[in-house]
Design a protein around this motif. Structure first.
Motif, PDB file in Angstrom:
ATOM      1  N   VAL A 189      78.510  -3.029  74.428  1.00  0.00           N
ATOM      2  CA  VAL A 189      77.905  -3.504  75.232  1.00  0.00           C
ATOM      3  C   VAL A 189      77.181  -4.603  75.297  1.00  0.00           C
ATOM      4  N   VAL A 190      77.232  -5.931  75.815  1.00  0.00           N
ATOM      5  CA  VAL A 190      76.548  -7.030  76.048  1.00  0.00           C
ATOM      6  C   VAL A 190      75.199  -7.233  77.303  1.00  0.00           C
ATOM      7  N   HIS A 191      74.219  -7.146  76.525  1.00  0.00           N
ATOM      8  CA  HIS A 191      72.766  -7.400  77.033  1.00  0.00           C
ATOM      9  C   HIS A 191      72.369  -9.350  76.960  1.00  0.00           C
ATOM     10  N   TRP A 230      67.242  -2.481  69.410  1.00  0.00           N
ATOM     11  CA  TRP A 230      66.605  -0.881  68.933  1.00  0.00           C
ATOM     12  C   TRP A 230      67.905  -0.117  69.522  1.00  0.00           C
ATOM     13  N   CYS A 231      69.171  -0.688  70.414  1.00  0.00           N
ATOM     14  CA  CYS A 231      70.213   0.455  70.927  1.00  0.00           C
ATOM     15  C   CYS A 231      70.963   0.346  69.673  1.00  0.00           C
ATOM     16  N   ALA A 232      70.934  -1.007  68.985  1.00  0.00           N
ATOM     17  CA  ALA A 232      72.072  -1.491  67.635  1.00  0.00           C
ATOM     18  C   ALA A 232      71.569  -0.215  66.929  1.00  0.00           C
ATOM     19  N   GLY A 243      76.122   5.080  70.890  1.00  0.00           N
ATOM     20  CA  GLY A 243      77.595   5.787  70.570  1.00  0.00           C
ATOM     21  C   GLY A 243      77.925   5.338  68.545  1.00  0.00           C
ATOM     22  N   PRO A 244      78.166   5.782  68.252  1.00  0.00           N
ATOM     23  CA  PRO A 244      78.329   5.535  66.215  1.00  0.00           C
ATOM     24  C   PRO A 244      79.674   4.323  67.112  1.00  0.00           C
ATOM     25  N   ASN A 245      80.484   4.285  68.130  1.00  0.00           N
ATOM     26  CA  ASN A 245      81.413   3.144  67.709  1.00  0.00           C
ATOM     27  C   ASN A 245      81.273   2.690  68.926  1.00  0.00           C
ATOM     28  N   ILE A 246      80.254   2.605  69.363  1.00  0.00           N
ATOM     29  CA  ILE A 246      80.130   0.962  70.210  1.00  0.00           C
ATOM     30  C   ILE A 246      79.378   0.135  70.148  1.00  0.00           C
ATOM     31  N   SER A 247      79.586  -1.232  69.809  1.00  0.00           N
ATOM     32  CA  SER A 247      79.171  -2.216  69.359  1.00  0.00           C
ATOM     33  C   SER A 247      77.941  -2.856  70.130  1.00  0.00           C
ATOM     34  N   PRO A 249      78.334  -8.223  61.357  1.00  0.00           N
ATOM     35  CA  PRO A 249      79.664  -7.765  63.011  1.00  0.00           C
ATOM     36  C   PRO A 249      79.153  -5.898  63.168  1.00  0.00           C
ATOM     37  N   GLY A 250      80.375  -5.639  63.808  1.00  0.00           N
ATOM     38  CA  GLY A 250      80.464  -4.522  64.874  1.00  0.00           C
ATOM     39  C   GLY A 250      79.092  -4.147  64.682  1.00  0.00           C
ATOM     40  N   ILE A 251      78.034  -4.580  64.936  1.00  0.00           N
ATOM     41  CA  ILE A 251      77.129  -3.007  65.343  1.00  0.00           C
ATOM     42  C   ILE A 251      76.149  -3.655  65.852  1.00  0.00           C
ATOM     43  N   TRP A 252      75.644  -5.332  65.366  1.00  0.00           N
ATOM     44  CA  TRP A 252      74.483  -6.117  66.574  1.00  0.00           C
ATOM     45  C   TRP A 252      74.850  -7.519  66.647  1.00  0.00           C
ATOM     46  N   GLU A 253      75.498  -8.242  67.332  1.00  0.00           N
ATOM     47  CA  GLU A 253      75.978  -9.758  66.950  1.00  0.00           C
ATOM     48  C   GLU A 253      74.986 -10.232  68.273  1.00  0.00           C
ATOM     49  N   PRO A 254      73.488 -11.310  68.553  1.00  0.00           N
ATOM     50  CA  PRO A 254      73.746 -11.693  68.774  1.00  0.00           C
ATOM     51  C   PRO A 254      73.668 -13.276  69.014  1.00  0.00           C
ATOM     52  N   VAL A 255      73.363 -13.835  69.982  1.00  0.00           N
ATOM     53  CA  VAL A 255      74.244 -14.850  69.952  1.00  0.00           C
ATOM     54  C   VAL A 255      72.378 -15.684  71.556  1.00  0.00           C
ATOM     55  N   ILE A 256      72.062 -16.836  71.227  1.00  0.00           N
ATOM     56  CA  ILE A 256      71.080 -17.091  71.962  1.00  0.00           C
ATOM     57  C   ILE A 256      71.730 -18.596  72.669  1.00  0.00           C
TER      58      ILE A 256
END
Length: 341
Positions: A265-267, A280-282, A288-292, A317-324
């Protein structure tokens, strides 16, 4: 006889152990085979104000959406049908940090508290009526009236059109909103600003029961879907929004085909609360445990690149991947930054 029985029992036990091992191996092999046949799907969710649309600060604070708070709350608690004419800008009656980047539910509770001295517990009991009243105030307006002082940000319509035309649309990614807006108001705003017409917003899920602007419905998690009611805990400003990401994610899963699997899921958002909600979701693995969880921060609202970077913190990586992105959806590489799986 006793020795023969023991011998036969040992043979049977060995056979059963071998049989069990074969079944487990087959099951594991079948599971891996099925897993490899799943198409990975990314859900991209967009915030609205400051991310997709904007207006001058003065006009935005007195927009039709802003006036809807005063109208609905004035009618409900003061029996004043034109309270929005007395207080066209709710932010003028409450701390601005409780307004900008918050959700419609928490804004309504705080506005009732600061403007009318109504305890949040009392106004919370009426929150669904407030949401309905807000929508009804907006519903009678033309799209032109709703869009007055508000327009799609530069590059947004072009970017969303490219997303819709991407060959992976529906196969490898879905798009929806995650916004603090009441769902019916979000529908009208998206149509009024031309964003709905890009066709990029995926169809609504069956559990989206909001009645109003039904022909303009689409996938998302909205302010009218969830409100904690807690105006004393400042962290609820982003945690409530996180719950809306969770809701959008669950709804997206119901739209998938049997051979599709939601993996990311990319917000996309412009405010610290957007960043912190996705983070917070990450961190809590709320999806869920398998959704980055990815996040594309856009410095097209009230907050700078530096502020958003500080809120995002380091990537995991694989858990929380932000870019601005400084230019938001106008960045020519925006779609690549969404890192669709």
């Amino acid at each position: 006889v006793s020795i023969a029985m023991i011998f036969i029992t040992m043979i049977i036990l060995n056979f059963l152990l071998l049989f069990k091992g074969s079944i487990q191996s087959l099951s594991s092999s079948t599971s891996k085979s099925l897993s490899s046949n799943f198409k990975p799907v990314t859900l991209i969710t967009f915030d609205v104000d400051g991310t997709l649309v904007h207006g001058s600060s003065n006009k935005a604070e007195g927009s039709a959406h802003a006036r809807a708070f005063s109208n609905a709350i004035g009618k409900l608690f003061l029996q004043d049908n034109e309270y929005e004419k007395k207080v066209p800008k709710p932010v003028s009656k409450m701390p601005p940090e409780l307004y900008h980047g918050s959700t419609d539910g928490l804004i309504a509770l705080n506005f009732a508290k600061y403007a009318l001295n109504i305890p949040p517990e009392k106004s919370f009991e009426q929150l669904n009526n407030i949401f309905r009243g807000m929508y009804e105030y907006i519903a009678v307006m033309t799209d032109e009236e709703v869009a007055l002082g508000m327009e799609a940000l530069p590059g947004v319509v072009n970017c969303l059109t490219k997303l819709r035309e991407d060959s992976r649309f529906n196969e490898n990614f879905l798009c929806g909103l995650v916004t603090g807006n009441v769902e019916g108001i979000a529908r009208k705003k998206m149509r009024a600003t031309g964003i709905l017409q890009t066709g990029v917003l995926s169809k609504k899920s069956d559990d989206q029961q909001w009645d109003g602007e039904n022909e303009s419905a689409f996938l998302g998690g909205f302010g009218s879907d969830y409100c904690s009611g807690d105006v004393n805990d400042i962290t609820r400003l982003f945690k409530d929004r996180a719950e809306q990401i969770v809701i959008a994610s669950k709804r997206a899963k119901t739209l998938l085909q049997s051979n599709q699997n939601l993996v990311k899921v990319v917000h996309v958002g412009d405010a610290p609360n957007d960043v912190l909600a996705a983070k917070w979701c990450a961190e809590q693995r709320l999806l869920g445990p398998n959704i980055s969880v990815g996040f594309v921060g856009v410095a097209t609202g009230k907050f700078s690149v530096d502020v958003l970077i500080k809120c995002a913190g380091p990537s995991i990586p694989g858990i929380w991947e932000p870019v601005i992105l400084k230019d938001g959806l106008a960045d020519p590489n925006f779609i690549d930054y969404c890192n669709i799986t």
